[in-house]
Design a protein around this motif. Structure first.
Motif, PDB file in Angstrom:
ATOM      1  N   MET A 113      -2.629  -1.072   2.648  1.00 27.01           N
ATOM      2  CA  MET A 113      -1.442  -0.561   3.057  1.00 27.01           C
ATOM      3  C   MET A 113      -1.323   0.879   2.831  1.00 27.01           C
ATOM      4  O   MET A 113      -0.831   1.486   3.643  1.00 27.01           O
ATOM      5  N   SER A 114      -1.907   1.361   1.803  1.00 25.78           N
ATOM      6  CA  SER A 114      -1.746   2.583   1.653  1.00 25.78           C
ATOM      7  C   SER A 114      -2.504   3.441   2.564  1.00 25.78           C
ATOM      8  O   SER A 114      -2.102   4.669   2.976  1.00 25.78           O
ATOM      9  N   ASN A 115      -3.646   2.919   2.771  1.00 25.81           N
ATOM     10  CA  ASN A 115      -4.339   3.588   3.981  1.00 25.81           C
ATOM     11  C   ASN A 115      -3.700   3.833   5.312  1.00 25.81           C
ATOM     12  O   ASN A 115      -3.702   4.548   6.037  1.00 25.81           O
ATOM     13  N   GLU A 116      -3.182   2.503   5.666  1.00 20.62           N
ATOM     14  CA  GLU A 116      -2.537   2.500   7.002  1.00 20.62           C
ATOM     15  C   GLU A 116      -1.294   3.551   6.972  1.00 20.62           C
ATOM     16  O   GLU A 116      -0.751   3.998   8.082  1.00 20.62           O
ATOM     17  N   LEU A 117      -0.517   3.354   6.070  1.00 19.53           N
ATOM     18  CA  LEU A 117       0.732   4.436   5.926  1.00 19.53           C
ATOM     19  C   LEU A 117       0.478   5.708   5.448  1.00 19.53           C
ATOM     20  O   LEU A 117       1.350   6.455   5.426  1.00 19.53           O
ATOM     21  N   ASP A 118      -0.820   5.904   5.260  1.00 19.36           N
ATOM     22  CA  ASP A 118      -1.338   7.274   4.759  1.00 19.36           C
ATOM     23  C   ASP A 118      -0.528   7.774   3.486  1.00 19.36           C
ATOM     24  O   ASP A 118       0.100   8.750   3.632  1.00 19.36           O
ATOM     25  N   LEU A 119      -0.458   7.198   2.591  1.00 17.61           N
ATOM     26  CA  LEU A 119       0.314   7.439   1.323  1.00 17.61           C
ATOM     27  C   LEU A 119      -0.580   6.902  -0.049  1.00 17.61           C
ATOM     28  O   LEU A 119      -1.414   6.232   0.128  1.00 17.61           O
ATOM     29  N   HIS A 120      -0.286   7.520  -0.986  1.00 16.18           N
ATOM     30  CA  HIS A 120      -1.015   6.997  -2.277  1.00 16.18           C
ATOM     31  C   HIS A 120      -0.312   5.874  -2.860  1.00 16.18           C
ATOM     32  O   HIS A 120       0.836   5.872  -3.029  1.00 16.18           O
ATOM     33  N   ALA A 121      -0.862   4.704  -3.054  1.00 16.04           N
ATOM     34  CA  ALA A 121      -0.615   3.462  -3.760  1.00 16.04           C
ATOM     35  C   ALA A 121      -0.176   3.441  -5.132  1.00 16.04           C
ATOM     36  O   ALA A 121       0.612   2.628  -5.405  1.00 16.04           O
ATOM     37  N   TRP A 133      -4.561  -9.087   7.745  1.00 14.29           N
ATOM     38  CA  TRP A 133      -3.520  -7.991   8.528  1.00 14.29           C
ATOM     39  C   TRP A 133      -2.291  -8.344   8.149  1.00 14.29           C
ATOM     40  O   TRP A 133      -1.604  -7.400   8.054  1.00 14.29           O
ATOM     41  N   LEU A 134      -2.008  -9.580   8.070  1.00 12.79           N
ATOM     42  CA  LEU A 134      -0.491  -9.921   7.852  1.00 12.79           C
ATOM     43  C   LEU A 134      -0.018  -9.539   6.393  1.00 12.79           C
ATOM     44  O   LEU A 134       1.082  -9.137   6.308  1.00 12.79           O
ATOM     45  N   TRP A 135      -0.989  -9.834   5.454  1.00 12.05           N
ATOM     46  CA  TRP A 135      -0.869  -9.625   3.946  1.00 12.05           C
ATOM     47  C   TRP A 135      -1.800  -8.976   3.608  1.00 12.05           C
ATOM     48  O   TRP A 135      -2.548  -9.174   2.647  1.00 12.05           O
ATOM     49  N   PRO A 136      -1.839  -7.255   3.802  1.00  7.86           N
ATOM     50  CA  PRO A 136      -3.038  -6.257   3.186  1.00  7.86           C
ATOM     51  C   PRO A 136      -2.488  -6.220   2.003  1.00  7.86           C
ATOM     52  O   PRO A 136      -1.781  -6.444   1.260  1.00  7.86           O
ATOM     53  N   SER A 137      -4.037  -5.809   1.321  1.00  6.42           N
ATOM     54  CA  SER A 137      -3.869  -5.360   0.018  1.00  6.42           C
ATOM     55  C   SER A 137      -3.041  -4.018  -0.320  1.00  6.42           C
ATOM     56  O   SER A 137      -2.699  -3.412   0.752  1.00  6.42           O
ATOM     57  N   LYS A 138      -2.811  -3.829  -1.284  1.00  7.88           N
ATOM     58  CA  LYS A 138      -2.100  -2.501  -1.605  1.00  7.88           C
ATOM     59  C   LYS A 138      -2.940  -1.385  -1.182  1.00  7.88           C
ATOM     60  O   LYS A 138      -2.316  -0.332  -0.440  1.00  7.88           O
ATOM     61  N   GLU A 160       4.684  -2.958  -4.301  1.00  8.80           N
ATOM     62  CA  GLU A 160       3.993  -3.591  -3.040  1.00  8.80           C
ATOM     63  C   GLU A 160       4.875  -4.163  -2.056  1.00  8.80           C
ATOM     64  O   GLU A 160       4.669  -3.964  -0.783  1.00  8.80           O
ATOM     65  N   GLY A 161       6.058  -4.648  -2.491  1.00 11.31           N
ATOM     66  CA  GLY A 161       7.044  -4.993  -1.525  1.00 11.31           C
ATOM     67  C   GLY A 161       7.701  -4.090  -0.638  1.00 11.31           C
ATOM     68  O   GLY A 161       7.735  -4.288   0.760  1.00 11.31           O
ATOM     69  N   LYS A 162       7.899  -3.113  -0.953  1.00 10.87           N
ATOM     70  CA  LYS A 162       8.369  -1.915  -0.243  1.00 10.87           C
ATOM     71  C   LYS A 162       7.424  -1.221   0.791  1.00 10.87           C
ATOM     72  O   LYS A 162       7.707  -0.985   1.755  1.00 10.87           O
ATOM     73  N   MET A 163       6.047  -1.362   0.070  1.00 12.68           N
ATOM     74  CA  MET A 163       5.063  -0.989   1.055  1.00 12.68           C
ATOM     75  C   MET A 163       4.896  -1.913   2.015  1.00 12.68           C
ATOM     76  O   MET A 163       4.642  -1.367   3.441  1.00 12.68           O
TER      77      MET A 163
END
Length: 364
Positions: free
Chosen positions: A328-336, A320-325, A341-344
């Motif tokens: 992160m794309s799922n939680e942010l609802d965007l295409h990875a 949860w603290l360091w999720p995979s790309k 990765e840093g910006k995400m």
């Protein structure tokens, strides 16, 4: 309110509300959860649709007809895929989708679906991917270490939304359980005259449907519908003691206990149909809580304390603290693809922190 309406559908002793305001408030939640088809079909099946206001009937019917059209198309595409798997001698189990709707709800259109989920054996992954590619599907989501699925898309004529097929070779993260997919395959049975198309046993169907609901923290009525329909359809065949023994061996016991405790506490009449063999676990879960820290306490309980071993909770905290790309794309609802990765990660933390402040301000 909507869970109250769900309860009425399964409890013949309860009467439908008469107030138009009840149904006006229910429409938004039903639309957000994508459960119009379930409400429409079950109300119509019970002969109670006419007991609801005309505007509510019209809303449900319109949504149902749209879902039915899509489901019929997805069923036709699924059948084509399964024929190919059969001809290539690749063992497959359709997950959820139109076959689940037909078996457990009684009709192709009684449960909306938007993609095709197939369970295959890990030894067949490469062969299955080659087959999917040969049918015009391209990679949408590649295989990710620690995950158990990948997805493929195919553009559709006159549509901006592609058809998506997800291939699964397991159903639970390996790092946080001892889940054994082999046991599911061993007890799976052939569908019809096929040699390679299978369906899960009733116990395994119920087990995996509950784990699916847990994975989403039962945050939608559709997960309640799925569990309730399997209980209603298979309660004479289901063995909860055996299912919990399986969960203990897979180290998914807490996940199952939390999920079914929530379901049985929301719908006490289930005890008559299928007695719950354990003392129900009280949680802070609530259907769409909107105020205060209760939501976050429930999130902590669900996200980190639903594991049978401390090491699994620690692993999940790290994820949860360091999720995979991909996560992160799922939680942010965007295409990875192509994103830094840093910006995400920075965007993700900003979203989480702003969410906390918004909840706090609403509770003051």
């Amino acid at each position: 309110m909507c869970l109250e309406l769900v309860s009425i559908l399964y409890d013949s002793n309860k009467l439908l509300p008469r107030e138009a305001s009840f149904y006006q408030n229910a429409i938004q939640a039903i639309e957000e959860d994508g459960t119009s088809s379930q409400f429409y079909f079950l109300l119509k099946q019970q002969g109670r649709l006419d007991q609801t206001p005309a505007f509510f009937q019209q809303f449900l019917k319109q949504q149902y007809e749209q879902s039915l059209f899509l489901n019929l198309f997805i069923k036709q595409q699924t059948e084509q895929l399964l024929k190919c798997f059969e001809s290539q001698e690749i063992a497959v189990i359709p997950l959820k989708g139109v076959y689940f709707a037909e078996k457990y709800f009684g009709h192709t259109g009684a449960r909306a679906t938007s993609d095709i989920d197939l369970l295959i054996k890990q030894s067949d992954v490469n062969k299955a991917i080659q087959l999917i590619n040969s049918l015009g599907f391209y990679v949408e989501e590649e295989q990710i270490p620690g995950h158990f699925h990948c997805s493929f898309s195919k553009p559709l004529p006159n549509s901006t939304i592609p058809l998506v097929v997800e291939l699964h070779w397991s159903l639970v993260k390996e790092q946080t359980s001892r889940f054994s997919i082999e046991e599911i395959w061993q007890q799976a049975t052939h569908i019809g005259q096929s040699n390679y198309i299978h369906e899960m046993s009733p116990n395994h169907t119920f087990y995996t449907i509950c784990l699916h609901g847990w994975r989403h923290n039962m945050n939608s009525m559709k997960y309640f519908f799925d569990i309730l329909q399997v209980i209603q359809h298979d309660h004479q065949e289901l063995d909860l003691v055996e299912i919990f023994q399986l969960a203990q061996s897979h180290e998914t016991f807490k996940r199952m206990h939390r999920t079914l405790s929530i379901v049985y506490l929301q719908f006490p009449f289930l005890e008559i149909m299928m007695k719950y063999p354990l003392k129900k676990r009280r949680t802070l879960w609530a259907y769409r809580p909107v105020k205060g820290f209760k939501m976050y306490l429930d999130f902590l309980d669900y996200q980190f304390l639903s594991y049978d071993k401390v090491k699994h909770s620690v692993i999940e905290l790290g994820n949860w603290l360091w999720p995979s790309k991909y996560e992160m794309s799922n939680e942010l609802d965007l295409h990875a693809q192509g994103a830094s990765e840093g910006k995400m990660l920075l965007t993700l933390y900003k979203k989480r922190i702003s969410g906390i402040f918004n909840r706090v301000s609403k509770s003051l």
